[in-house]
Write a protein that holds these residues in place. Sequence first.
Motif, short mmCIF file in Angstrom:
data_model
loop_
_atom_site.label_atom_id
_atom_site.label_comp_id
_atom_site.label_asym_id
_atom_site.label_seq_id
_atom_site.Cartn_x
_atom_site.Cartn_y
_atom_site.Cartn_z
N LEU A 25 -8.42 -9.77 1.14
CA LEU A 25 -7.47 -10.33 2.11
C LEU A 25 -6.98 -9.20 3.00
CD1 LEU A 25 -6.83 -11.82 -0.94
CD2 LEU A 25 -5.68 -13.32 0.68
N ASN A 26 -6.94 -9.47 4.28
CA ASN A 26 -6.63 -8.42 5.25
C ASN A 26 -5.30 -8.67 5.97
OD1 ASN A 26 -9.09 -6.78 5.09
ND2 ASN A 26 -10.08 -8.66 5.81
N CYS A 27 -4.72 -7.57 6.44
CA CYS A 27 -3.43 -7.63 7.11
C CYS A 27 -3.36 -6.48 8.11
CB CYS A 27 -2.32 -7.51 6.06
SG CYS A 27 -0.65 -7.56 6.69
N ASP A 28 -2.91 -6.75 9.31
CA ASP A 28 -2.73 -5.73 10.34
C ASP A 28 -1.28 -5.69 10.77
OD1 ASP A 28 -5.72 -7.09 11.28
OD2 ASP A 28 -5.58 -4.93 10.88
N SER A 34 3.29 2.50 -0.82
CA SER A 34 4.06 3.31 0.10
C SER A 34 3.12 3.95 1.11
CB SER A 34 4.81 4.39 -0.68
OG SER A 34 5.29 5.40 0.17
N SER A 35 3.66 4.30 2.26
CA SER A 35 2.80 4.89 3.30
C SER A 35 2.30 6.29 2.95
CB SER A 35 3.55 4.93 4.63
OG SER A 35 4.71 5.72 4.53
N ILE A 36 2.82 6.88 1.88
CA ILE A 36 2.33 8.20 1.48
C ILE A 36 1.05 8.09 0.65
CG2 ILE A 36 4.63 9.22 1.58
CD1 ILE A 36 4.71 9.11 -1.48
N LYS A 37 0.68 6.87 0.30
CA LYS A 37 -0.53 6.64 -0.48
C LYS A 37 -1.53 5.86 0.35
CE LYS A 37 1.57 6.52 -5.06
NZ LYS A 37 1.71 5.73 -6.32
N ASP A 38 -2.80 5.88 -0.08
CA ASP A 38 -3.78 5.03 0.58
C ASP A 38 -4.36 3.98 -0.36
OD1 ASP A 38 -6.22 7.75 0.71
OD2 ASP A 38 -5.41 6.60 -0.97
N LYS A 39 -3.96 4.03 -1.61
CA LYS A 39 -4.48 3.07 -2.59
C LYS A 39 -3.48 2.91 -3.72
CE LYS A 39 -8.36 2.60 -5.86
NZ LYS A 39 -9.60 3.24 -6.35
N ASN A 40 -3.35 1.66 -4.19
CA ASN A 40 -2.56 1.40 -5.38
C ASN A 40 -3.24 0.28 -6.16
OD1 ASN A 40 -0.49 1.61 -7.25
ND2 ASN A 40 0.82 0.14 -6.17
N GLU A 41 -3.34 0.48 -7.46
CA GLU A 41 -4.10 -0.45 -8.30
C GLU A 41 -3.24 -0.99 -9.42
OE1 GLU A 41 -7.65 1.52 -9.43
OE2 GLU A 41 -8.56 -0.21 -10.42
N PHE A 46 -5.21 -1.38 -0.43
CA PHE A 46 -5.66 -0.22 0.35
C PHE A 46 -4.87 -0.17 1.65
CE2 PHE A 46 -9.32 1.00 -2.15
CZ PHE A 46 -9.70 -0.18 -2.79
N LEU A 47 -4.47 1.04 2.03
CA LEU A 47 -3.73 1.22 3.28
C LEU A 47 -4.46 2.22 4.17
CD1 LEU A 47 -1.22 0.83 5.07
CD2 LEU A 47 -0.11 2.65 3.76
N ASN A 48 -4.72 1.82 5.40
CA ASN A 48 -5.32 2.70 6.40
C ASN A 48 -4.29 2.84 7.53
OD1 ASN A 48 -6.68 3.79 8.63
ND2 ASN A 48 -8.62 2.86 8.04
N LYS A 49 -3.52 3.92 7.46
CA LYS A 49 -2.41 4.10 8.41
C LYS A 49 -2.90 4.27 9.84
CE LYS A 49 -0.33 7.42 6.14
NZ LYS A 49 -1.01 7.36 4.83
N SER A 50 -4.00 4.98 10.01
CA SER A 50 -4.48 5.23 11.37
C SER A 50 -4.90 3.93 12.05
CB SER A 50 -5.62 6.23 11.36
OG SER A 50 -6.72 5.73 10.61
#
Lengths: 111, 113
Positions: free
Chosen positions: B21-24, B51-58, B65-69
């Motif tokens: 599932l995706n989110c922008d 949190s924005s300091i991470k790119d993955k949480n399980e 998954f978080l892709n800040k850029s």
Amino acid sequence: DAGITQSPRHKVTETGTPVTLRCHQTENHRYMYWYRQDPGHGLRLIHYSYGVKDTDKGEVSDGYSVSRSKTEDFLLTLESATSSQTSVYFCAITGHANEQFFGPGTRLTVL
Amino acid sequence: DQQVKQNSPSLSVQEGRISILNCDYTNSMFDYFLWYKKYPAEGPTFLISISSIKDKNEDGRFTVFLNKSAKHLSLHIVPSQPGDSAVYFCAASAGDAGNMLTFGGGTRLMVKP
């Protein structure tokens, strides 16, 4: 279970009548919130409270007022209900890690 | 203008397969992201956050998954189960007073047996 109850769970009312929804929590949380959920919009914040008698507006506050005279109760009032306020209303509190926990919801229909 | 968007209103997946599932989002001030699951006639249930300091949480079968850029996050459910069928909302906050959440419009996930 975050100890949140909402009343009533269902309500049908007529345009122009006042309506008050109640949210009750049992765990002494400081922050409480009222959201409405509509198709395609997700949940939108109406008002929130950060303590007794301390409240502020959210994204969709027009036509709504709130009161918090006790830590455990947060009331949402529609002074004069309109058909556009037909929605499902959710109350929430903030947990220890900033996540929010939601009540079961109140389905309000304004005819 | 919606600051958090879920562009897929629905998703159908076979049991045992992966659900994505995706989110922008558009607000660069958002620094905390959450996923909620909602069954009919119930309140949303918190699933997982990042949190924005991470790119993955399980957490078990759920991974965010978080892709800040790209200002994009996704929720992976592996393996998908019929009980996962629900509406999923992503939400974001900017860490300001009140921890106000901004929600996406939701994605209805259907897991077929």
